[in-house]
Write an enzyme that holds these catalytic residues in place. Structure first.
Site, mmCIF file in Angstrom:
data_model
loop_
_atom_site.group_PDB
_atom_site.id
_atom_site.type_symbol
_atom_site.label_atom_id
_atom_site.label_comp_id
_atom_site.label_asym_id
_atom_site.label_seq_id
_atom_site.Cartn_x
_atom_site.Cartn_y
_atom_site.Cartn_z
ATOM 1 N N GLY A 171 -3.959 -11.983 -2.012
ATOM 2 C CA GLY A 171 -3.025 -10.961 -2.536
ATOM 3 C C GLY A 171 -2.382 -10.395 -1.425
ATOM 4 O O GLY A 171 -2.820 -10.494 -0.202
ATOM 5 N N TYR A 172 -1.839 -9.372 -1.583
ATOM 6 C CA TYR A 172 -0.597 -8.665 -1.021
ATOM 7 C C TYR A 172 0.074 -9.770 -0.233
ATOM 8 O O TYR A 172 -0.007 -9.960 1.183
ATOM 9 C CB TYR A 172 -1.345 -7.650 0.111
ATOM 10 C CG TYR A 172 -0.769 -6.466 0.563
ATOM 11 C CD1 TYR A 172 -0.519 -5.576 -0.591
ATOM 12 C CD2 TYR A 172 -0.202 -6.254 1.787
ATOM 13 C CE1 TYR A 172 0.679 -4.401 -0.269
ATOM 14 C CE2 TYR A 172 0.614 -5.153 1.942
ATOM 15 C CZ TYR A 172 1.075 -4.600 0.984
ATOM 16 O OH TYR A 172 1.807 -3.077 1.112
ATOM 17 N N LEU A 173 0.839 -10.437 -0.890
ATOM 18 C CA LEU A 173 1.535 -11.559 -0.777
ATOM 19 C C LEU A 173 2.549 -11.416 0.537
ATOM 20 O O LEU A 173 3.053 -10.364 0.341
ATOM 21 C CB LEU A 173 2.034 -12.312 -1.595
ATOM 22 C CG LEU A 173 1.055 -12.684 -2.535
ATOM 23 C CD1 LEU A 173 1.681 -13.482 -4.046
ATOM 24 C CD2 LEU A 173 0.029 -13.548 -2.429
ATOM 25 N N HIS B 188 1.552 -16.967 2.709
ATOM 26 C CA HIS B 188 1.172 -17.317 1.263
ATOM 27 C C HIS B 188 2.398 -17.902 0.618
ATOM 28 O O HIS B 188 2.128 -19.168 -0.156
ATOM 29 C CB HIS B 188 0.910 -16.302 0.449
ATOM 30 C CG HIS B 188 -0.269 -15.192 1.112
ATOM 31 N ND1 HIS B 188 0.004 -13.698 1.456
ATOM 32 C CD2 HIS B 188 -1.616 -15.438 1.214
ATOM 33 C CE1 HIS B 188 -1.027 -13.380 1.906
ATOM 34 N NE2 HIS B 188 -2.048 -14.222 1.799
ATOM 35 N N GLN C 37 -17.320 -11.781 0.817
ATOM 36 C CA GLN C 37 -17.069 -12.391 1.973
ATOM 37 C C GLN C 37 -16.601 -11.362 3.008
ATOM 38 O O GLN C 37 -16.274 -11.613 4.147
ATOM 39 C CB GLN C 37 -15.679 -13.416 2.116
ATOM 40 C CG GLN C 37 -14.357 -12.784 1.516
ATOM 41 C CD GLN C 37 -13.365 -13.659 1.299
ATOM 42 O OE1 GLN C 37 -13.381 -14.764 0.541
ATOM 43 N NE2 GLN C 37 -12.307 -13.755 2.324
ATOM 44 N N MET D 297 1.807 -13.823 10.582
ATOM 45 C CA MET D 297 1.890 -13.014 9.223
ATOM 46 C C MET D 297 0.458 -12.748 8.595
ATOM 47 O O MET D 297 -0.304 -13.920 8.699
ATOM 48 C CB MET D 297 2.827 -13.522 8.231
ATOM 49 C CG MET D 297 4.308 -13.419 8.371
ATOM 50 S SD MET D 297 5.273 -13.680 7.162
ATOM 51 C CE MET D 297 6.837 -13.422 7.834
ATOM 52 N N SER D 298 0.196 -11.416 8.284
ATOM 53 C CA SER D 298 -1.196 -11.268 7.891
ATOM 54 C C SER D 298 -1.062 -10.281 7.068
ATOM 55 O O SER D 298 -0.408 -8.990 7.234
ATOM 56 C CB SER D 298 -2.176 -11.004 8.879
ATOM 57 O OG SER D 298 -3.228 -10.139 8.188
HETATM 58 P P1 AMP Z 1 -5.620 -14.588 2.327
HETATM 59 O O1 AMP Z 1 -4.841 -13.920 1.151
HETATM 60 O O2 AMP Z 1 -5.474 -13.773 3.912
HETATM 61 O O3 AMP Z 1 -7.111 -14.828 2.177
HETATM 62 O O4 AMP Z 1 -5.096 -15.940 2.565
HETATM 63 C C1 AMP Z 1 -4.683 -16.708 1.563
HETATM 64 C C2 AMP Z 1 -4.224 -18.060 2.304
HETATM 65 O O5 AMP Z 1 -2.973 -17.978 2.850
HETATM 66 C C3 AMP Z 1 -5.291 -18.858 3.312
HETATM 67 O O6 AMP Z 1 -5.248 -20.287 3.126
HETATM 68 C C4 AMP Z 1 -4.680 -18.491 4.355
HETATM 69 O O7 AMP Z 1 -4.942 -19.550 5.476
HETATM 70 C C5 AMP Z 1 -3.132 -18.549 3.998
HETATM 71 N N1 AMP Z 1 -2.131 -17.832 5.091
HETATM 72 C C6 AMP Z 1 -2.513 -16.163 5.572
HETATM 73 N N2 AMP Z 1 -1.771 -15.901 6.119
HETATM 74 C C7 AMP Z 1 -0.672 -17.001 6.585
HETATM 75 C C8 AMP Z 1 0.417 -17.124 7.530
HETATM 76 N N3 AMP Z 1 0.690 -16.219 8.233
HETATM 77 N N4 AMP Z 1 0.852 -18.285 7.464
HETATM 78 C C9 AMP Z 1 0.371 -19.419 6.656
HETATM 79 N N5 AMP Z 1 -0.822 -19.377 5.897
HETATM 80 C C10 AMP Z 1 -1.374 -18.048 5.737
#
Ligand code: AMP
Length: 282
Positions: free
Chosen positions: A31-33, A37, A61, A185-186
């Protein structure tokens, strides 16, 4: 768009789609898209008929000193973004729903070769990831699941899990989406102050420097790693955890860098830990 919070609800909601032989494409997230995402959703829509997204901040995790409690959460915002982008069903369970008896007694173990890079600095992390993804795969039963290159070691492991444990699920990988200045992006970028964000920019710049050096003919992994590390070390606010050039299949450092090699890094800025990686030949 449907929102389900229980495992049985998801199964019921997807029964009809399955009976009609529709291809379910699945995007697991915490989340926190952001646009990263949502780019996975775009990909899922291209390869599937029904798009399912999970939103679950998985306690399993996170290490005891990590950011589980303060991890950003905003379900209403996520639901609006996901719905607008074409997600058909969101699965947003509570931790009690996912792990009814508390800590699960049977979990997956990450292999020895995963105990470097992220595995070295986040002990237990991949065990938590593999366990929750296996559960989500069994609940959603997708034809294809989409992951981001950003978490490169994660999709390598999940792909391997599907092969080794016979999950009949195709794992697709979509490219890392970046801010205009290059920062990957994160969801964790919201932790950064303006100054810290400036320091964080050096992570992508350091990887870019190694990729450029490779393009100019440098093939020595040690030299490429040192180049990237040198860029990050220019800023004392950044603490490098690792910079490694690895083969994408074995996660080992090759004797010579090639187009497929991945240079991956993790660094902390203040209390925020960030990761990024680039494929040399791209
Ligand atoms: P997360 O919510 O951080 O666990 O990420 C969920 C999914 O989104 C995972 O498959 C991540 O690799 C993908 N993801 C996170 N950040 C990015 C990004 N900047 N670009 C592409 N995919 C991403």
């Amino acid at each position: 768009m449907l929102v389900e919070t229980t495992r049985s609800g998801v199964r019921r909601a997807l029964d009809a789609a399955r009976a009609e032989r529709k291809r379910i494409a699945f995007v697991p997230t915490m989340g926190y898209l952001h646009e990263g995402h949502l780019s996975l959703v775009d990909h899922a829509r291209r390869v599937g008929d029904v798009v399912v997204m999970s939103i679950f901040v998985n306690p399993l995790q996170f290490g005891p000193t990590e950011d589980f409690a303060r991890y950003p959460r905003d379900f209403d915002r996520d639901a609006a973004l996901a719905g607008a982008r074409g997600v058909d069903l969101i699965f947003a369970p509570s931790a009690e729903e996912m792990y009814d008896a508390g800590q699960p007694k049977v979990t997956l173990v990450a292999p020895q070769w995963a105990r470097r890079l992220e595995g070295e600095f986040r002990p237990g992390h991949f065990e938590g990831v593999l366990t929750v993804v296996a559960k989500l795969f069994n609940i959603v039963q997708p034809a294809v699941a989409v992951f981001g290159q950003k978490d490169f070691q994660q999709f390598v492991l999940i792909r391997r899990m599907c092969t080794d444990l016979d999950f009949p699920i195709r794992i697709d990988v979509a490219p890392t989406i970046r801010e205009p200045d290059g920062l990957a992006m994160s969801s964790r970028n919201v932790y950064l102050s303006a100054e810290q964000r400036h320091s964080a920019l050096l992570i992508s710049q350091s990887l870019r420097a190694a990729v450029d050096q490779y393009a100019r003919g440098q093939r020595d992994p040690g030299v490429l790693q040192a180049t990237a590390r040198g860029v990050m070390q220019q800023d004392a606010a950044l603490t490098v955890q690792y910079v490694e050039l690895v083969d994408p299949h074995t996660l080992e450092t090759p004797t010579e860098a090639s187009n497929e090699s991945v240079i991956a890094a993790a660094a902390t800025v203040g209390t925020t830990r960030l990761i990024d990686n680039m494929i040399l030949g791209r």
